[in-house]
Design a protein around this motif. Structure first.
Motif, mmCIF file in Angstrom:
data_model
loop_
_atom_site.group_PDB
_atom_site.id
_atom_site.type_symbol
_atom_site.label_atom_id
_atom_site.label_comp_id
_atom_site.label_asym_id
_atom_site.label_seq_id
_atom_site.Cartn_x
_atom_site.Cartn_y
_atom_site.Cartn_z
ATOM 1 N N GLY A 1 34.951 40.046 36.840
ATOM 2 C CA GLY A 1 35.441 41.348 36.221
ATOM 3 C C GLY A 1 34.753 42.589 36.989
ATOM 4 N N SER A 2 35.301 43.674 36.903
ATOM 5 C CA SER A 2 35.117 44.883 37.435
ATOM 6 C C SER A 2 33.515 45.298 37.304
ATOM 7 N N ASN A 3 32.603 45.730 38.372
ATOM 8 C CA ASN A 3 31.305 45.840 38.140
ATOM 9 C C ASN A 3 30.370 44.969 38.254
ATOM 10 N N GLU A 4 30.781 43.667 38.723
ATOM 11 C CA GLU A 4 29.803 42.562 38.868
ATOM 12 C C GLU A 4 29.588 42.317 40.310
ATOM 13 N N THR A 5 28.396 41.792 40.389
ATOM 14 C CA THR A 5 27.756 41.460 41.455
ATOM 15 C C THR A 5 27.930 39.878 41.832
ATOM 16 N N ILE A 6 28.560 39.522 42.954
ATOM 17 C CA ILE A 6 29.000 38.154 42.977
ATOM 18 C C ILE A 6 28.600 37.658 44.470
ATOM 19 N N PHE A 7 28.641 36.304 44.677
ATOM 20 C CA PHE A 7 28.199 35.539 45.746
ATOM 21 C C PHE A 7 29.330 34.669 46.141
ATOM 22 N N LEU A 8 30.028 35.139 47.374
ATOM 23 C CA LEU A 8 30.981 34.091 47.842
ATOM 24 C C LEU A 8 30.497 33.316 48.951
ATOM 25 N N ASP A 9 30.414 31.984 48.699
ATOM 26 C CA ASP A 9 29.853 31.096 49.643
ATOM 27 C C ASP A 9 30.766 30.881 50.759
ATOM 28 N N ILE A 10 30.382 30.394 52.016
ATOM 29 C CA ILE A 10 31.247 29.665 52.947
ATOM 30 C C ILE A 10 32.408 28.676 52.614
ATOM 31 N N SER A 11 33.380 29.158 52.586
ATOM 32 C CA SER A 11 34.602 28.293 52.049
ATOM 33 C C SER A 11 35.936 28.883 52.464
ATOM 34 N N THR A 12 36.903 28.265 52.954
ATOM 35 C CA THR A 12 38.156 28.615 53.193
ATOM 36 C C THR A 12 38.916 29.153 51.902
ATOM 37 N N THR A 13 38.756 28.489 51.052
ATOM 38 C CA THR A 13 39.121 29.069 49.502
ATOM 39 C C THR A 13 38.587 30.353 49.136
ATOM 40 N N ASN A 14 37.366 30.560 49.474
ATOM 41 C CA ASN A 14 36.774 31.920 49.187
ATOM 42 C C ASN A 14 37.227 32.999 50.072
ATOM 43 N N ILE A 15 37.937 32.685 51.208
ATOM 44 C CA ILE A 15 38.488 33.644 52.052
ATOM 45 C C ILE A 15 39.760 34.214 51.120
ATOM 46 N N MET A 16 40.492 33.402 50.738
ATOM 47 C CA MET A 16 41.466 33.714 49.723
ATOM 48 C C MET A 16 41.159 34.391 48.744
ATOM 49 N N VAL A 17 39.923 34.019 47.875
ATOM 50 C CA VAL A 17 39.547 34.811 46.932
ATOM 51 C C VAL A 17 39.127 36.335 47.300
ATOM 52 N N ALA A 18 38.504 36.473 48.498
ATOM 53 C CA ALA A 18 38.332 37.612 48.985
ATOM 54 C C ALA A 18 39.465 38.632 49.263
ATOM 55 N N GLU A 19 40.646 37.878 49.811
ATOM 56 C CA GLU A 19 41.993 38.624 49.891
ATOM 57 C C GLU A 19 42.462 39.253 48.636
ATOM 58 N N LEU A 20 42.257 38.494 47.730
ATOM 59 C CA LEU A 20 42.740 38.951 46.302
ATOM 60 C C LEU A 20 42.087 40.074 45.821
ATOM 61 N N LEU A 21 40.750 39.969 45.841
ATOM 62 C CA LEU A 21 39.917 41.007 45.543
ATOM 63 C C LEU A 21 40.000 42.245 46.262
ATOM 64 N N ALA A 22 40.145 42.118 47.515
ATOM 65 C CA ALA A 22 40.308 43.290 48.479
ATOM 66 C C ALA A 22 41.782 44.214 48.113
ATOM 67 N N LYS A 23 42.718 43.457 47.518
ATOM 68 C CA LYS A 23 43.764 43.992 47.111
ATOM 69 C C LYS A 23 43.730 44.591 45.366
ATOM 70 N N SER A 24 42.489 44.284 44.831
ATOM 71 C CA SER A 24 42.515 44.523 43.453
ATOM 72 C C SER A 24 41.818 46.012 43.293
#
Length: 253
Positions: free
Chosen positions: A91-114
């Motif tokens: 959700g918006s205004n959250e603080t999150i941790f994204l671990d080393i993961s090729t799947t998390n790279i894709m998560v980051a791509e989606l968040l970057a477009k949000s």
């Protein structure tokens, strides 16, 4: 069918599915369950598999791809599905941790477009670079010792930074689960201790992993099922695995 042919076929099934059950193999080959148990014992002695209650898992010596550069182009559609599910939890205004993961790279791509406003802490350089394009996202790198094979930071220095935060959510990568003792595994101690620190600093903890990893495990156990809230995956595992996870309070998404 000769014994050697049956053993070869069992290994083929294991490599396709990650696990086998004594009952299913008995029906498939039309032999007794005791016969199948002897087959599995012989294969275990040869280092090909690890026996479990009612069946067997692929041995952890199975050659998993370990370097990020090797894994980025594998199971792309499965990872996209997992990333979509994971990004929808944030959700918006959250603080999150994204671990080393090729799947998390894709998560980051989606968040970057949000349009979500987020603070994202990560120990992976690819994720930091991906998030940098969105001014609504504050991307924070842990720093620490750089490991080329994962293009990220692990170890004591990274852990000290992670400990300073209180995360709403952590998305954690894994090399697989060990169903014999309900543990979650990765390839080494530095990575494992870093993941452990992120879990300890988070209110909601999720593994991001393809279905295949329900049946693999690696050398270092960094957590157990009751340390996490859920597993985000591309499709449901078998009923026995699902039941074991649900009984430990783990939601499969």
């Amino acid at each position: 069918m000769f014994t050697e042919e049956r053993l070869d076929r069992i290994l083929q099934i294991l490599q396709d599915q990650g696990m086998v059950k004594v009952k299913d193999l008995s029906t498939l080959f039309q032999v007794t369950e005791d016969c199948i148990r002897k087959d599995l014992k012989n294969l275990e002695n040869a280092g090909k598999l690890k026996r479990t209650y009612g069946g067997a898992l692929l041995s952890q010596d199975y050659p998993l791809k370990r370097d990020v550069i090797d894994r980025r182009d594998t199971n792309i559609e499965k990872k996209r599905l997992i990333a979509q599910k994971a990004s929808e939890l944030i959700g918006s205004n959250e603080t999150i941790f994204l671990d080393i993961s090729t799947t998390n790279i894709m998560v980051a791509e989606l968040l970057a477009k949000s349009h979500k406003r987020l603070t994202v802490v990560t120990n992976m350089i690819d994720i930091m670079q991906t998030l940098a394009i969105n001014p609504n996202i504050t991307a924070i790198g842990t720093g620490g010792i750089m490991y080329r094979t994962v293009n990220g930071f692990m170890g004591a220095a990274a852990i000290e930074i992670i400990k300073q935060y209180s995360f709403d959510r952590a998305l954690i990568g894994t090399c697989g689960l060990d169903l014999t003792d309900n543990s979650i595994t990765t390839l080494g101690v530095e990575d494992g201790l870093t993941k452990k620190a992120a879990i300890a600093s988070s209110r909601h903890k999720y593994l991001v992993m393809e279905k295949d990893k329900f049946y693999f495990n690696d050398s270092y156990k960094f957590a157990h099922f009751d340390d996490i809230d859920g597993i985000i995956t591309d499709s449901m595992p078998d009923e026995a695995t699902s039941s074991k996870l649900y009984s430990a309070g783990v939601t499969i998404l």
